[in-house]
Design an enzyme around this catalytic site. Structure first.
Site, short mmCIF file in Angstrom:
data_model
loop_
_atom_site.label_atom_id
_atom_site.label_comp_id
_atom_site.label_asym_id
_atom_site.label_seq_id
_atom_site.Cartn_x
_atom_site.Cartn_y
_atom_site.Cartn_z
N PHE A 152 0.86 -1.19 0.00
CA PHE A 152 0.00 0.00 0.00
C PHE A 152 0.89 1.24 0.00
O PHE A 152 1.86 1.31 0.76
CB PHE A 152 -0.92 -0.02 1.23
N HIS B 270 -9.27 6.03 9.53
CA HIS B 270 -8.52 4.84 9.16
C HIS B 270 -7.04 4.97 9.56
O HIS B 270 -6.45 4.03 10.09
CB HIS B 270 -8.65 4.62 7.64
#
Length: 157
Positions: A25, A91
């Site tokens: 990511f 998040h």
């Protein structure tokens, strides 16, 4: 009782076995972190054949992978690399905090250095500054920390 310290610049990585766990990511950032870490490891004498690079989906998956590798008896240190960039949702807070806590727990549970090389930035530009820009290269710093910790722990009773 005395004092024991390792000179970070003089650590020789010859014979050390190092795992580099890198999150995919934010790969534009994390690939550079991994390249910098491997560059320092090899430059300090770690045989390229003794460097295991493992890719995981994201920073949240770093701790379980670090613990597995640290528990294996096959590596002397684990370098965990990722980039968590703040967005518009909470998040960031969950992922960054849990990654840090999990990597720390892996090190404490196994006694094997598990180095936290996860960038936690507000913007992509800040992350870029930490892969060779104004804020240095955090992948290189994580590798140097891993080598120092292996050397330090080897010298302690």
């Amino acid at each position: 009782m005395g004092r024991y310290a390792v000179n970070p610049e003089s650590v020789d990585g010859t014979g050390m076995r190092i795992a580099v766990v890198v999150s995919r990511f934010n790969e534009a950032v994390t690939a550079s972190l991994a390249e910098g870490a491997c560059r320092v490891l090899e430059g300090r004498g770690v045989d390229p054949e003794s460097i295991l690079v493992v890719e995981v989906p994201g920073a949240f998956e770093l701790p379980v992978t670090a613990k597995r590798l640290a528990s294996s008896g096959q590596v002397d240190a684990v370098i965990c690399l990722g980039a968590v960039i703040r967005g518009d949702t909470p998040h960031f807070d969950y992922v960054a905090g849990e990654a840090a806590a999990g990597i720390n727990r892996a090190a404490l549970d196994t006694g094997v250095p598990c180095v936290f090389g996860v960038l936690t930035t507000d913007t992509l530009d800040q992350a870029r500054d930490r892969i060779g820009g104004a804020a240095g290269h955090k992948g290189e710093e994580a590798a140097a920390t891993a080598l120092e910790m292996v050397s330090l722990l080897r010298g302690l009773p």
